[in-house]
Each structure stands twice: as C-alpha cells, then as structure tokens.
Design a protein around this motif. Structure first.
Motif, PDB file in Angstrom:
ATOM      1  N   VAL A 117       0.852  -1.198   0.000  1.00  0.00           N
ATOM      2  CA  VAL A 117       0.000   0.000   0.000  1.00  0.00           C
ATOM      3  C   VAL A 117       0.886   1.247   0.000  1.00  0.00           C
ATOM      4  CG1 VAL A 117      -1.674   1.330   1.355  1.00  0.00           C
ATOM      5  CG2 VAL A 117      -1.902  -1.159   1.169  1.00  0.00           C
ATOM      6  N   PRO A 118       0.778   2.084  -1.055  1.00  0.00           N
ATOM      7  CA  PRO A 118       1.569   3.321  -1.066  1.00  0.00           C
ATOM      8  C   PRO A 118       1.143   4.240   0.079  1.00  0.00           C
ATOM      9  CG  PRO A 118       0.566   2.904  -3.226  1.00  0.00           C
ATOM     10  CD  PRO A 118      -0.056   1.953  -2.256  1.00  0.00           C
TER      11      PRO A 118
ATOM     12  N   GLN B 224       1.781   8.340   1.270  1.00  0.00           N
ATOM     13  CA  GLN B 224       2.420   9.640   1.016  1.00  0.00           C
ATOM     14  C   GLN B 224       2.305  10.450   2.312  1.00  0.00           C
ATOM     15  OE1 GLN B 224       4.054  10.724  -2.045  1.00  0.00           O
ATOM     16  NE2 GLN B 224       4.765  12.220  -0.566  1.00  0.00           N
TER      17      GLN B 224
ATOM     18  N   ASP C 269      -4.866   9.434   5.141  1.00  0.00           N
ATOM     19  CA  ASP C 269      -5.898   8.406   4.971  1.00  0.00           C
ATOM     20  C   ASP C 269      -5.373   7.055   5.445  1.00  0.00           C
ATOM     21  OD1 ASP C 269      -8.258   9.594   3.852  1.00  0.00           O
ATOM     22  OD2 ASP C 269      -7.174   9.901   1.987  1.00  0.00           O
TER      23      ASP C 269
ATOM     24  N   ALA D 166       2.508  13.961  -7.404  1.00  0.00           N
ATOM     25  CA  ALA D 166       1.482  13.316  -6.569  1.00  0.00           C
ATOM     26  C   ALA D 166       1.665  13.615  -5.081  1.00  0.00           C
ATOM     27  CB  ALA D 166       1.512  11.806  -6.806  1.00  0.00           C
TER      28      ALA D 166
ATOM     29  N   VAL E 296      -9.590  21.743   3.096  1.00  0.00           N
ATOM     30  CA  VAL E 296      -9.262  20.381   3.546  1.00  0.00           C
ATOM     31  C   VAL E 296      -8.804  20.403   5.011  1.00  0.00           C
ATOM     32  CG1 VAL E 296      -7.676  18.432   3.265  1.00  0.00           C
ATOM     33  CG2 VAL E 296      -8.652  19.532   1.242  1.00  0.00           C
ATOM     34  N   GLY E 297      -9.426  19.572   5.830  1.00  0.00           N
ATOM     35  CA  GLY E 297      -8.973  19.277   7.192  1.00  0.00           C
ATOM     36  C   GLY E 297      -8.568  20.484   8.007  1.00  0.00           C
TER      37      GLY E 297
ATOM     38  N   ILE F  61      -3.290  18.616   8.561  1.00  0.00           N
ATOM     39  CA  ILE F  61      -3.681  17.731   7.448  1.00  0.00           C
ATOM     40  C   ILE F  61      -3.223  18.343   6.123  1.00  0.00           C
ATOM     41  CG2 ILE F  61      -5.665  16.741   6.212  1.00  0.00           C
ATOM     42  CD1 ILE F  61      -5.146  15.388   8.908  1.00  0.00           C
TER      43      ILE F  61
ATOM     44  N   GLY G 239      -1.238  16.024   3.855  1.00  0.00           N
ATOM     45  CA  GLY G 239      -2.113  15.437   2.832  1.00  0.00           C
ATOM     46  C   GLY G 239      -1.785  15.978   1.448  1.00  0.00           C
ATOM     47  N   SER G 240      -1.948  15.116   0.448  1.00  0.00           N
ATOM     48  CA  SER G 240      -1.554  15.487  -0.917  1.00  0.00           C
ATOM     49  C   SER G 240      -2.692  15.255  -1.900  1.00  0.00           C
ATOM     50  CB  SER G 240      -0.348  14.644  -1.336  1.00  0.00           C
ATOM     51  OG  SER G 240      -0.714  13.267  -1.348  1.00  0.00           O
TER      52      SER G 240
ATOM     53  N   ASN H 138      -5.306  12.051  -2.328  1.00  0.00           N
ATOM     54  CA  ASN H 138      -6.749  12.218  -2.535  1.00  0.00           C
ATOM     55  C   ASN H 138      -7.191  11.377  -3.744  1.00  0.00           C
ATOM     56  OD1 ASN H 138      -9.081  14.940  -2.796  1.00  0.00           O
ATOM     57  ND2 ASN H 138      -8.725  13.752  -0.986  1.00  0.00           N
TER      58      ASN H 138
ATOM     59  N   ALA I 241      -7.017   7.629  -2.857  1.00  0.00           N
ATOM     60  CA  ALA I 241      -8.142   7.192  -2.019  1.00  0.00           C
ATOM     61  C   ALA I 241      -9.441   7.161  -2.840  1.00  0.00           C
ATOM     62  CB  ALA I 241      -8.293   8.137  -0.824  1.00  0.00           C
TER      63      ALA I 241
ATOM     64  N   ALA J 167     -16.077  11.969  -1.733  1.00  0.00           N
ATOM     65  CA  ALA J 167     -16.101  13.225  -0.984  1.00  0.00           C
ATOM     66  C   ALA J 167     -14.770  13.975  -1.037  1.00  0.00           C
ATOM     67  CB  ALA J 167     -16.477  12.946   0.471  1.00  0.00           C
TER      68      ALA J 167
ATOM     69  N   LEU K  74       1.473   3.318  -9.946  1.00  0.00           N
ATOM     70  CA  LEU K  74       1.516   4.421  -8.975  1.00  0.00           C
ATOM     71  C   LEU K  74       1.111   5.705  -9.692  1.00  0.00           C
ATOM     72  CD1 LEU K  74       4.950   3.664  -7.244  1.00  0.00           C
ATOM     73  CD2 LEU K  74       2.670   3.410  -6.211  1.00  0.00           C
TER      74      LEU K  74
ATOM     75  N   LYS L 247     -18.191  24.274  -0.867  1.00  0.00           N
ATOM     76  CA  LYS L 247     -18.394  23.004  -0.155  1.00  0.00           C
ATOM     77  C   LYS L 247     -19.401  23.224   0.960  1.00  0.00           C
ATOM     78  CE  LYS L 247     -15.209  20.323   2.863  1.00  0.00           C
ATOM     79  NZ  LYS L 247     -13.769  20.055   3.071  1.00  0.00           N
TER      80      LYS L 247
ATOM     81  N   VAL M  49     -13.930  18.976   8.170  1.00  0.00           N
ATOM     82  CA  VAL M  49     -15.237  18.414   7.852  1.00  0.00           C
ATOM     83  C   VAL M  49     -15.212  17.747   6.474  1.00  0.00           C
ATOM     84  CG1 VAL M  49     -16.223  20.514   6.821  1.00  0.00           C
ATOM     85  CG2 VAL M  49     -17.707  18.924   8.008  1.00  0.00           C
TER      86      VAL M  49
HETATM   87  C1  LIG Z   1      -8.619  14.783  10.284  1.00  0.00           C
HETATM   88  C2  LIG Z   1      -8.727  14.582   8.798  1.00  0.00           C
HETATM   89  C3  LIG Z   1      -9.412  15.521   8.037  1.00  0.00           C
HETATM   90  C4  LIG Z   1      -9.543  15.342   6.660  1.00  0.00           C
HETATM   91  N1  LIG Z   1     -10.197  16.295   5.922  1.00  0.00           N
HETATM   92  C5  LIG Z   1     -10.341  16.127   4.598  1.00  0.00           C
HETATM   93  C6  LIG Z   1     -11.048  17.089   3.824  1.00  0.00           C
HETATM   94  O1  LIG Z   1     -11.549  18.105   4.335  1.00  0.00           O
HETATM   95  N2  LIG Z   1     -11.139  16.886   2.492  1.00  0.00           N
HETATM   96  C7  LIG Z   1     -10.592  15.794   1.878  1.00  0.00           C
HETATM   97  O2  LIG Z   1     -10.700  15.643   0.655  1.00  0.00           O
HETATM   98  N3  LIG Z   1      -9.912  14.861   2.593  1.00  0.00           N
HETATM   99  C8  LIG Z   1      -9.772  14.996   3.912  1.00  0.00           C
HETATM  100  N4  LIG Z   1      -9.099  14.056   4.650  1.00  0.00           N
HETATM  101  C9  LIG Z   1      -8.572  12.871   3.966  1.00  0.00           C
HETATM  102  C10 LIG Z   1      -7.094  13.003   3.503  1.00  0.00           C
HETATM  103  O3  LIG Z   1      -6.417  14.007   4.209  1.00  0.00           O
HETATM  104  C11 LIG Z   1      -7.014  13.305   2.008  1.00  0.00           C
HETATM  105  O4  LIG Z   1      -7.655  12.302   1.253  1.00  0.00           O
HETATM  106  C12 LIG Z   1      -5.566  13.468   1.523  1.00  0.00           C
HETATM  107  O5  LIG Z   1      -5.590  14.025   0.225  1.00  0.00           O
HETATM  108  C13 LIG Z   1      -4.785  12.180   1.499  1.00  0.00           C
HETATM  109  O6  LIG Z   1      -3.458  12.469   1.085  1.00  0.00           O
HETATM  110  P1  LIG Z   1      -2.212  11.714   1.741  1.00  0.00           P
HETATM  111  O7  LIG Z   1      -0.998  12.177   1.027  1.00  0.00           O
HETATM  112  O8  LIG Z   1      -2.218  11.845   3.198  1.00  0.00           O
HETATM  113  O9  LIG Z   1      -2.569  10.220   1.307  1.00  0.00           O
HETATM  114  P2  LIG Z   1      -2.192   8.826   1.997  1.00  0.00           P
HETATM  115  O10 LIG Z   1      -2.962   8.624   3.248  1.00  0.00           O
HETATM  116  O11 LIG Z   1      -0.724   8.646   2.060  1.00  0.00           O
HETATM  117  O12 LIG Z   1      -2.781   7.870   0.849  1.00  0.00           O
HETATM  118  C14 LIG Z   1      -4.159   7.900   0.518  1.00  0.00           C
HETATM  119  C15 LIG Z   1      -4.459   6.819  -0.516  1.00  0.00           C
HETATM  120  O13 LIG Z   1      -3.786   7.073  -1.724  1.00  0.00           O
HETATM  121  C16 LIG Z   1      -2.867   6.035  -2.014  1.00  0.00           C
HETATM  122  N5  LIG Z   1      -1.679   6.702  -2.579  1.00  0.00           N
HETATM  123  C17 LIG Z   1      -0.945   7.708  -2.029  1.00  0.00           C
HETATM  124  N6  LIG Z   1      -0.007   8.125  -2.887  1.00  0.00           N
HETATM  125  C18 LIG Z   1      -0.132   7.364  -3.997  1.00  0.00           C
HETATM  126  C19 LIG Z   1       0.563   7.315  -5.254  1.00  0.00           C
HETATM  127  N7  LIG Z   1       1.574   8.155  -5.556  1.00  0.00           N
HETATM  128  N8  LIG Z   1       0.168   6.396  -6.165  1.00  0.00           N
HETATM  129  C20 LIG Z   1      -0.866   5.558  -5.881  1.00  0.00           C
HETATM  130  N9  LIG Z   1      -1.546   5.558  -4.741  1.00  0.00           N
HETATM  131  C21 LIG Z   1      -1.196   6.454  -3.804  1.00  0.00           C
HETATM  132  C22 LIG Z   1      -2.621   5.300  -0.706  1.00  0.00           C
HETATM  133  O14 LIG Z   1      -2.237   3.967  -0.878  1.00  0.00           O
HETATM  134  C23 LIG Z   1      -4.006   5.434  -0.067  1.00  0.00           C
HETATM  135  O15 LIG Z   1      -4.871   4.454  -0.599  1.00  0.00           O
HETATM  136  C24 LIG Z   1      -8.951  14.196   6.023  1.00  0.00           C
HETATM  137  C25 LIG Z   1      -8.252  13.267   6.811  1.00  0.00           C
HETATM  138  C26 LIG Z   1      -8.138  13.459   8.174  1.00  0.00           C
HETATM  139  C27 LIG Z   1      -7.382  12.450   8.973  1.00  0.00           C
END
Ligand SMILES: Cc1cc2nc3c(=O)[nH]c(=O)nc-3n(C[C@H](O)[C@H](O)[C@H](O)COP(=O)(O)OP(=O)(O)OC[C@H]3O[C@@H](n4cnc5c(N)ncnc54)[C@H](O)[C@@H]3O)c2cc1C
Length: 286
Positions: free
Chosen positions: A23-24, A26, A30, A68, A93-94, A98, A102-103, A107, A110, A114, A159, A176, A184
């Motif tokens: 599982v990737p 970043q 999530d 990414a 976002v968050g 976050i 978060g990237s 997003n 995942a 939403a 990827l 939103k 939220v």
């Molecule tokens: C408190 C909280 C609040 C949040 N609020 C919001 C919000 O308001 N809006 C919103 O949209 N989201 C929200 N999120 C969800 C999250 O922050 C977003 O989805 C964010 O964009 C995930 O990015 P990340 O880099 O942390 O991903 P990760 O958690 O690292 O990965 C997320 C998913 O993508 C996959 N992935 C990551 N990188 C790659 C890659 N290069 N290639 C293939 N697969 C990959 C992972 O395997 C996983 O399935 C929230 C989360 C939390 C914990």
C-alpha cells in the motif's frame, strides 16, 4: 508488516511491480487512519516520501504538472495563481496539520467521492499521470479516473506520478457544504471553471454520487446558450442549477440526505456560476 522505502521513482515502480499488494503511503492522512482503526492490515507499506520529485510542480506545454506528493499547503501557497479552483478546495481540507501532510495524489489514490480535489480537477479538465514498471505511463483524464466508491482506474502495479492541470484562463470557484467550517468531510461540493477561449464551462460535483462527476448536460446547456458578452440570463442560470442538481445521484448518510444534497448542488452551481460570471465581466470591463 514490511516497510519499503524507495529513494527514486524507478525504485518505487520496481517495488510496486514486485509487491503489488504493497500500500503506497504519502502523507498518510488516509492510510494511517485506516491502520489505526484496523480497516486494513497490509503486508507491506510503500513509503513514497523519499522520492523527492513527487513533491515538485512545474508549468510547461500548456499544463501545470503537480507531483502526486505535493501537499495541500504548497497548492495553497504556490499554485493559487494558475490553479485557483484547486487552491480554493485545498484551503477547505482538514486542518493546517492535514494540509501540511495530505496530498492531491493521496486524494486521488483514495478516490473517495467526498475528496475535495476531485471537483476542481474535473472542472479544469485535469489528466492523471500513472505509471507501472512493466507497462510504462498512462495518461488518464480525471473524468475516466473515478470508477466507483473509493475505486479508481489505477491498476495494482501502478503508482500515481502527477496530475496535469491546464492553468486557468478564466475564473474558477469551489464551494463546499459541511456541518462546520473546518475539519469536515463534504456533505456535497461543487467546482466551476470558465474556459473563455473555448467558450466552455467545466463543472465538478463532489459527494453527490458514487464517484466525483461532471454535470455534462449543464455544461452542454451553457456551451449552447451562454452569451459571453452579456450579463447572466436569470432563466439560464436557473436551468443550469436544475441540470447540475439532476446530475447528482447521492445517498442518504450520516452527513446528509440525498434530497438535501440534490437541492444543495443546485444552489452551489448557481452561486459559483454567478461569482465566476461577475469576475468574467469585471475582467472584460477593466
Ligand atoms: C482529520 C482529517 C481531516 C480530513 N479532511 C479532509 C477534507 O476536508 N477533504 C478531503 O478531501 N480529505 C480529507 N481528509 C482525507 C485526507 O487528508 C485526504 O484524502 C488526503 O488528500 C490524502 O493524502 P495523503 O498524502 O495523506 O494520502 P495517503 O494517506 O498517504 O494515501 C491515501 C491513498 O492514496 C494512495 N496513494 C498515495 N499516494 C499514492 C501514489 N503516488 N500512487 C498511488 N496511490 C497512492 C494510498 O495507498 C491510499 O490508498 C482528512 C483526513 C483526516 C485524517
């Protein structure tokens, strides 16, 4: 659980080819939630944080290429000019923590209906760059990337490397509905992008169907009937809102009812088009 830590993109692709079940991770905003709540217990995590190029962005050839791993904080601080819709969405976002981790790629990975990046990516006409070790690069239009609830067109050995977004040539807005202003998940969301050179308006609906989606009939209506030199016709605006609402296919859940979401999408569509149109006319008059 194995923890794989490639330092280059080629190593990351080779690791994913060798261990497609890995599982990737970043930002982990999530993935770590899922691990903490025991939603999944993967045999391996593929940490992409040492692959520096994933955190870079550039503009060339008519596209802004966003790696990414570029976090929301960088989208907000550095990309508000070329990608105003995505930057607006990123601001919602968050929390600051976050948004620092978060990237946009996460997003996309995942693929939640939403996710806040998706509507502006759809409205702008973004293309997702994915790659596998054996089969090379695939460029997937955002509109074809989302296949179902948390399901995307990404294959197990692929990827996400970047997302290519045309820099804005007209006003863009993201709006939103949530139960409060921060931290939220969207009850529903809507993005609009005016493409004045093509006399076209792009749309994106979030949290209003099993996948993020465009309101195609509404876009076609505006392409056929919008007079780009005149004030917005109230009847056209109303029909646009109705067609956007009709494009929604939401469910009842803890965040809101389907009926409320359909109503709210119509309101957001009218509101964002009005804001964008006011900007468009102001710019023409200047
Ligand atoms: C408190 C909280 C609040 C949040 N609020 C919001 C919000 O308001 N809006 C919103 O949209 N989201 C929200 N999120 C969800 C999250 O922050 C977003 O989805 C964010 O964009 C995930 O990015 P990340 O880099 O942390 O991903 P990760 O958690 O690292 O990965 C997320 C998913 O993508 C996959 N992935 C990551 N990188 C790659 C890659 N290069 N290639 C293939 N697969 C990959 C992972 O395997 C996983 O399935 C929230 C989360 C939390 C914990």
């Amino acid at each position: 659980m194995d923890f794989l830590r490639p330092t280059t993109w080629e190593e990351a692709l080779a690791a994913k080819a060798d261990r497609p079940e890995a599982v990737p991770i970043q930002g982990g905003t999530d993935v770590m939630v899922e691990l903490n709540f025991d939603v999944r217990r993967p045999e391996a995590l593929l940490d992409l944080n040492r692959v520096a190029e994933l955190r870079e962005w550039s503009i060339a050839g008519g596209f802004c290429r966003v790696g990414a791993g570029v976090p929301y904080a960088a989208v907000i601080e550095e990309l508000g000019g070329p990608l105003p819709g995505l930057a607006q969405a990123a601001r919602t976002v968050g929390s600051p923590q976050i948004r620092n981790r978060g990237s946009v790629g996460g997003n996309l990975g995942a693929a939640s209906p939403a996710g806040d990046s998706h509507p502006p990516l759809l409205a702008a006409g973004a293309v997702v760059e994915v790659e596998s070790y054996g089969r090379g690069v695939r460029m997937i239009p955002a509109a074809e990337f989302y296949l179902g609830v948390k399901r995307s067109a990404l294959e197990p050995d692929e990827l996400i490397r970047a997302v290519h977004v045309p820099p804005a040539t007209g006003p863009q807005y993201f709006s939103k509905v949530g139960t409060r202003n921060a931290m939220v998940i969207a009850v529903c969301s809507f993005a609009i992008a005016l493409h004045p050179r093509e006399r076209r308006v792009g749309t994106g609906l979030g949290s209003a169907a099993p996948t993020p989606r465009r309101a195609l009939e509404a876009e076609e209506l505006l392409a056929a009937e919008l007079d780009w030199d005149a004030p917005l016709d109230p009847a056209l605006l109303r029909r646009f809102g109705e067609l956007c609402a009709r494009a929604a296919a939401p469910i009842d859940d803890v965040r809101g009812t389907a009926a409320y979401r359909v109503h709210a999408i119509g309101v957001l569509a009218r509101r964002t088009l009005t804001w964008a149109w006011n900007d468009h006319l102001e710019k023409r008059a200047a």
